[in-house]
Design a protein around this motif. Sequence first.
Motif, short mmCIF file in Angstrom:
data_model
loop_
_atom_site.label_atom_id
_atom_site.label_comp_id
_atom_site.label_asym_id
_atom_site.label_seq_id
_atom_site.Cartn_x
_atom_site.Cartn_y
_atom_site.Cartn_z
N PRO A 29 0.95 -1.26 0.01
CA PRO A 29 0.00 -0.08 -0.16
C PRO A 29 0.86 1.33 -0.09
CG PRO A 29 -0.79 -1.48 1.71
CD PRO A 29 0.51 -2.04 1.18
N VAL A 30 0.14 2.40 -0.42
CA VAL A 30 1.05 3.65 -0.51
C VAL A 30 1.40 4.07 1.05
CG1 VAL A 30 0.63 6.15 -0.79
CG2 VAL A 30 -0.29 4.61 -2.49
N SER A 31 2.56 4.29 0.98
CA SER A 31 3.19 4.83 2.44
C SER A 31 3.19 6.41 2.82
CB SER A 31 4.35 3.95 2.82
OG SER A 31 5.66 4.83 1.86
N GLN A 32 3.28 6.97 1.62
CA GLN A 32 3.43 8.39 1.74
C GLN A 32 2.68 9.20 0.61
OE1 GLN A 32 6.89 10.74 0.25
NE2 GLN A 32 7.35 11.13 2.50
N ILE A 33 2.10 10.31 0.79
CA ILE A 33 1.66 11.43 -0.34
C ILE A 33 2.36 12.41 -0.19
CG2 ILE A 33 -0.49 12.25 -1.00
CD1 ILE A 33 -2.05 10.28 0.14
N GLY A 34 3.07 12.81 -1.03
CA GLY A 34 3.59 14.21 -1.19
C GLY A 34 3.31 15.18 -1.79
N PHE A 35 3.27 16.50 -1.18
CA PHE A 35 2.83 17.55 -1.99
C PHE A 35 3.84 18.67 -2.13
CE2 PHE A 35 -0.86 15.61 0.68
CZ PHE A 35 -1.79 15.78 -0.28
N VAL A 36 3.75 19.23 -3.18
CA VAL A 36 4.78 20.32 -3.31
C VAL A 36 3.97 21.68 -3.24
CG1 VAL A 36 6.20 21.63 -5.21
CG2 VAL A 36 6.39 19.12 -4.92
N VAL A 37 4.59 22.54 -2.31
CA VAL A 37 3.98 23.72 -2.08
C VAL A 37 4.87 24.91 -2.13
CG1 VAL A 37 2.62 22.44 -0.27
CG2 VAL A 37 4.68 23.71 0.45
N LYS A 38 4.10 26.11 -2.35
CA LYS A 38 5.15 27.35 -2.62
C LYS A 38 5.94 27.85 -1.24
CE LYS A 38 2.57 28.37 -6.57
NZ LYS A 38 1.37 29.15 -7.27
N ASP A 39 5.25 27.62 -0.28
CA ASP A 39 5.51 28.17 1.18
C ASP A 39 5.10 26.99 2.21
OD1 ASP A 39 5.16 29.51 3.73
OD2 ASP A 39 5.64 31.49 2.57
N ILE A 40 6.09 26.59 2.59
CA ILE A 40 5.88 25.42 3.30
C ILE A 40 5.21 25.97 4.98
CG2 ILE A 40 7.96 25.25 4.74
CD1 ILE A 40 8.02 22.20 4.09
N GLN A 75 3.33 28.38 5.32
CA GLN A 75 1.76 28.70 5.08
C GLN A 75 1.07 27.17 4.92
OE1 GLN A 75 1.42 31.05 1.62
NE2 GLN A 75 1.75 32.96 2.88
N ALA A 76 1.71 26.32 4.22
CA ALA A 76 1.14 25.03 4.23
C ALA A 76 1.01 24.29 5.59
CB ALA A 76 1.87 23.91 3.25
N ILE A 77 2.03 24.31 6.51
CA ILE A 77 1.77 23.75 7.71
C ILE A 77 0.71 24.36 8.67
CG2 ILE A 77 3.03 23.61 9.96
CD1 ILE A 77 5.70 23.18 8.40
N ALA A 78 0.42 25.74 8.42
CA ALA A 78 -0.67 26.31 9.09
C ALA A 78 -1.92 25.86 8.46
CB ALA A 78 -0.21 27.73 9.04
N LEU A 79 -1.99 25.90 7.25
CA LEU A 79 -3.17 25.36 6.58
C LEU A 79 -3.53 23.94 6.90
CD1 LEU A 79 -5.48 25.91 4.71
CD2 LEU A 79 -3.83 25.25 2.76
N ILE A 112 6.62 19.62 0.51
CA ILE A 112 7.98 19.86 0.21
C ILE A 112 7.93 21.30 -0.33
CG2 ILE A 112 9.89 19.36 -1.75
CD1 ILE A 112 8.19 16.71 -1.78
N GLU A 113 8.73 22.15 0.03
CA GLU A 113 9.11 23.38 -0.56
C GLU A 113 10.44 23.62 -1.33
OE1 GLU A 113 10.25 27.99 0.79
OE2 GLU A 113 8.89 26.94 2.29
N TRP A 114 10.51 23.73 -2.45
CA TRP A 114 11.78 23.80 -3.54
C TRP A 114 12.32 25.11 -2.95
CZ3 TRP A 114 13.31 27.88 -6.66
CH2 TRP A 114 14.25 27.49 -7.39
#
Length: 150
Positions: free
Chosen positions: A13-24, A26-30, A74-76
Amino acid sequence: MEHQLQSALNLPPVSQIGFVVKDIGQAIALYTPLFGEFRTLDAFDIEWEYRGRPEVSSIKVAFAQSGEVEIELIEWVSGETPHKEFLDAGRDGLHHVRFIVDDLDEKIRSAKALGYAPIWQKRFAPSLAAAYLEREGDPLIIEFYEANFD
């Protein structure tokens, strides 16, 4: 027909779902109210094999848990990476799903036969490695992660 790729590659089964975000931040707060607390990590100045050549890059990552599935943000920051490609294409959000595998090299070979190509990979230690793979016409990247510490 259901789960043909998962079956052909003998994936768990899938163990992780990864999201690329512009501002980590802000994403953590959201997403903290949805997934709980995140732990953060700066992965700066790491050399990866990117599209067949060495590339030093930096990213910021944050991890939370939703049941058995890890949520990764993930924030580049710098360097050529699949995350930068994703952002440059005007995208953000769902980027990849991860599967934990016993033998990364064998899984890459099997996935190549099904149209996948490795685009970003690194062996950190004899028993620790990761690779992103893509296939033509599919915007979702799959990640294989090998961590054998038995």
